[in-house]
Design a protein around this motif. Sequence first.
Motif, PDB file in Angstrom:
ATOM      1  N   ASN A  67      -3.723   7.914  -7.951  1.00 39.02           N
ATOM      2  CA  ASN A  67      -3.720   8.801  -7.252  1.00 39.02           C
ATOM      3  C   ASN A  67      -5.591   8.305  -6.044  1.00 39.02           C
ATOM      4  O   ASN A  67      -5.461   7.853  -4.689  1.00 39.02           O
ATOM      5  CB  ASN A  67      -4.670  10.410  -7.402  1.00 39.02           C
ATOM      6  CG  ASN A  67      -3.196  10.836  -7.794  1.00 39.02           C
ATOM      7  OD1 ASN A  67      -1.895  10.667  -7.498  1.00 39.02           O
ATOM      8  ND2 ASN A  67      -3.392  12.427  -8.412  1.00 39.02           N
TER       9      ASN A  67
ATOM     10  N   ILE B  42      -4.524   5.528  -4.359  1.00 38.83           N
ATOM     11  CA  ILE B  42      -3.347   5.823  -3.270  1.00 38.83           C
ATOM     12  C   ILE B  42      -4.039   5.621  -1.758  1.00 38.83           C
ATOM     13  O   ILE B  42      -4.293   5.560  -0.910  1.00 38.83           O
ATOM     14  CB  ILE B  42      -2.372   6.293  -3.034  1.00 38.83           C
ATOM     15  CG1 ILE B  42      -1.517   6.095  -4.556  1.00 38.83           C
ATOM     16  CG2 ILE B  42      -1.980   7.446  -2.325  1.00 38.83           C
ATOM     17  CD1 ILE B  42      -0.789   7.049  -4.441  1.00 38.83           C
ATOM     18  N   ALA B  43      -5.619   7.089  -2.507  1.00 38.18           N
ATOM     19  CA  ALA B  43      -6.387   7.185  -1.313  1.00 38.18           C
ATOM     20  C   ALA B  43      -7.217   6.023  -1.003  1.00 38.18           C
ATOM     21  O   ALA B  43      -7.701   6.323   0.071  1.00 38.18           O
ATOM     22  CB  ALA B  43      -7.442   8.143  -2.176  1.00 38.18           C
TER      23      ALA B  43
ATOM     24  N   PRO C  84      -2.788   2.741   0.815  1.00 43.65           N
ATOM     25  CA  PRO C  84      -2.090   4.368   1.193  1.00 43.65           C
ATOM     26  C   PRO C  84      -0.850   2.981   0.392  1.00 43.65           C
ATOM     27  O   PRO C  84      -0.124   3.785  -0.140  1.00 43.65           O
ATOM     28  CB  PRO C  84      -2.177   4.676   2.287  1.00 43.65           C
ATOM     29  CG  PRO C  84      -3.644   4.110   3.131  1.00 43.65           C
ATOM     30  CD  PRO C  84      -4.282   3.277   2.585  1.00 43.65           C
TER      31      PRO C  84
ATOM     32  N   ARG D 174       0.788   3.159  -2.615  1.00 42.86           N
ATOM     33  CA  ARG D 174       2.485   4.477  -3.006  1.00 42.86           C
ATOM     34  C   ARG D 174       3.864   3.725  -2.893  1.00 42.86           C
ATOM     35  O   ARG D 174       4.271   3.447  -4.320  1.00 42.86           O
ATOM     36  CB  ARG D 174       2.202   5.713  -2.018  1.00 42.86           C
ATOM     37  CG  ARG D 174       4.144   6.704  -2.872  1.00 42.86           C
ATOM     38  CD  ARG D 174       3.481   7.100  -0.702  1.00 42.86           C
ATOM     39  NE  ARG D 174       2.828   7.845  -0.712  1.00 42.86           N
ATOM     40  CZ  ARG D 174       1.547   8.778  -0.789  1.00 42.86           C
ATOM     41  NH1 ARG D 174       2.435   9.781  -1.440  1.00 42.86           N
ATOM     42  NH2 ARG D 174       0.141   9.265  -0.315  1.00 42.86           N
TER      43      ARG D 174
ATOM     44  N   GLN E 225       6.830  -0.403   4.110  1.00 43.92           N
ATOM     45  CA  GLN E 225       4.859   0.348   4.615  1.00 43.92           C
ATOM     46  C   GLN E 225       4.896   0.390   5.879  1.00 43.92           C
ATOM     47  O   GLN E 225       4.245   0.862   6.962  1.00 43.92           O
ATOM     48  CB  GLN E 225       4.165   0.226   3.472  1.00 43.92           C
ATOM     49  CG  GLN E 225       2.560   0.172   4.340  1.00 43.92           C
ATOM     50  CD  GLN E 225       2.070   2.054   3.725  1.00 43.92           C
ATOM     51  OE1 GLN E 225       2.638   1.968   3.036  1.00 43.92           O
ATOM     52  NE2 GLN E 225       1.125   2.434   4.266  1.00 43.92           N
TER      53      GLN E 225
ATOM     54  N   GLU F 177       4.709   3.521   8.941  1.00 40.25           N
ATOM     55  CA  GLU F 177       3.745   3.441   9.372  1.00 40.25           C
ATOM     56  C   GLU F 177       4.360   3.667  10.938  1.00 40.25           C
ATOM     57  O   GLU F 177       3.065   4.400  11.889  1.00 40.25           O
ATOM     58  CB  GLU F 177       2.672   2.747   8.976  1.00 40.25           C
ATOM     59  CG  GLU F 177       1.523   3.157   8.135  1.00 40.25           C
ATOM     60  CD  GLU F 177       0.796   1.711   7.801  1.00 40.25           C
ATOM     61  OE1 GLU F 177       0.923   0.621   8.327  1.00 40.25           O
ATOM     62  OE2 GLU F 177       0.023   2.378   6.604  1.00 40.25           O
TER      63      GLU F 177
ATOM     64  N   ASP G 237       1.987   9.530   7.680  1.00 34.62           N
ATOM     65  CA  ASP G 237       0.787  10.154   7.237  1.00 34.62           C
ATOM     66  C   ASP G 237       0.243  10.802   5.698  1.00 34.62           C
ATOM     67  O   ASP G 237      -0.875  11.153   5.227  1.00 34.62           O
ATOM     68  CB  ASP G 237       0.836  12.408   7.837  1.00 34.62           C
ATOM     69  CG  ASP G 237       1.317  12.773   7.561  1.00 34.62           C
ATOM     70  OD1 ASP G 237       2.742  12.654   6.424  1.00 34.62           O
ATOM     71  OD2 ASP G 237       1.402  13.695   7.353  1.00 34.62           O
ATOM     72  N   GLY G 238       1.583  10.071   4.556  1.00 38.15           N
ATOM     73  CA  GLY G 238       0.723   9.673   3.282  1.00 38.15           C
ATOM     74  C   GLY G 238       1.799  10.521   2.845  1.00 38.15           C
ATOM     75  O   GLY G 238       1.186  10.642   1.367  1.00 38.15           O
ATOM     76  N   THR G 239       2.324  11.484   2.909  1.00 35.11           N
ATOM     77  CA  THR G 239       3.841  12.370   2.658  1.00 35.11           C
ATOM     78  C   THR G 239       5.366  12.182   2.721  1.00 35.11           C
ATOM     79  O   THR G 239       4.758  11.915   4.089  1.00 35.11           O
ATOM     80  CB  THR G 239       3.431  13.792   2.404  1.00 35.11           C
ATOM     81  OG1 THR G 239       3.539  14.047   4.057  1.00 35.11           O
ATOM     82  CG2 THR G 239       1.872  14.110   2.113  1.00 35.11           C
TER      83      THR G 239
END
Lengths: 249, 256
Positions: A59, A62-63, A66, A69, B213, B217, B222-224
């Motif tokens: 986590n 990933i923070a 990004p 992931r 990626q 993008e 947005d990350g999910t």
Amino acid sequence: MKPAHRWMLVVIGAALLILFESRTAYAMHIMEGFLPPLWAGFWFLLVLPFWVLGIRRINRLIAEKPETRLLLGFAAAFAFVLSALKIPSVTGSSSHPTGTGLGTILFGPLVMSVLGSIVLLFQALLIAHGGLTTLGANAFSMAVVGPSVAWFIWKGLQDRAPIWLAVFLAAAMADLSTYVITSTQLALAYPDAVGGFAASFAKFGAIFAVTQIPLAISEGILTVLIFNALQANALAELQSLGVLKGVRA
Amino acid sequence: MRVIDRYAFGNALRQIDPAQKGALALLAIILCLALDRPAVGALALIWMLALTTWWARIPLRVSGRVLLTEGLFLGLSIIGIALSIGGKTPETTVVAWQIGALWISMTPESLALVTLVLTRSLGCAAALNFLILTTPLVDLIDLMRRIRLPEGLIDIMALTYRAIFVLLDCLERMTTAQDARLGYATARAAMRSAALLASQLFLTAYRRSQRAQIALESRGFDGTLRVLPLTYQRSPRVWQASIALTASLLLAGIVR
């Protein structure tokens, strides 16, 4: 001949037949239902902290970045597909690498504890190797102990030994430690009626040595060759993963 | 592995809620482990093979072969349980051989234990195989999302599932190309080819992840990773089967 004698011959014969008929040796996963419930639960408890730490580390990664992931998704797939690769084994048959050592060198042991467990879960669900109730035990030997051993050798030998030796030992010892831990797990669950844990450990160790020691040596050699090829073809990628930090060219 | 995946998508139970199928398989595994009797394991094995064959309409040949993928592990570890090694033999033995100072012996108890472990493992493995042969991994990952496993983990697993087939295709193409050029003619060449292949596979994985990626993008990632929830049928027959299974396994566990 007593019926029990006959039964015993049938069981041993069938076991030997399977052993010599299957030409390719997979890594050693404890199959579903093989461990009694108490031991299955015990290994889950033992592996849980590493999963928590690994997920927290993922986590955080990933923070920060990004794109990690997606990289981790592909990394787990890479480790899974690697085990579909057939490599010649020193005994003449062939075996499948586990990818534990290489994965640890590339991604570090904490991330590998999660990636390795995902690979084990997928092996149970996609190719029926291993199991769900034995996932804790298998993850402990292959995703926690194996990577830790590989990491200590890899970091400990850096700058002290030639890079090929560090890679070979990290990969081979990861497999060997996995094999030792699995034998221990089996011996703890099924101690010998006469000699107890020690005799049982010797039995399981000796039996699985047939497949696992050649596997460790082959995988060690393969990982050295892969690492050389990666240094030649994928230097930029290795550097961005931070693999070559502190490695002299 | 493609065999399991193919049947998982094309069996008669595909539309049924994975939670129901998972509960049925888990129930059989838990009962096998908790009751711990050879009769229970054997009965669970028969139950699960029968459900896979007649209910999910998967050929017995396929489920039998999947069951035997672990044959090597099972065969080897069964020998380890059956034989005892020690300086002396136990009181009652079925057979005993002497090698030097060591006795290798087999007792009626160890044979009973072998029977127990063999039936229990096969029963549990048949239950697990019922689940994986009837439920695609996408459904299982969806199920894990429903039982609230960490979101980041679920995303990685969903990506892994997709990436496995991409990389496997890549692996097979490269293997064919190498094989056609005698890349696996000798053990030495095979080792070199395997290493080259693995390094190229790593590069493919790395670059594909970067391209995915960028693609995400450019579409407002947005990350999910959101996907539409799948819809399933809930079948009362699963509950009936679960009750019948529990009752018969309990009966086999209690009656001597």
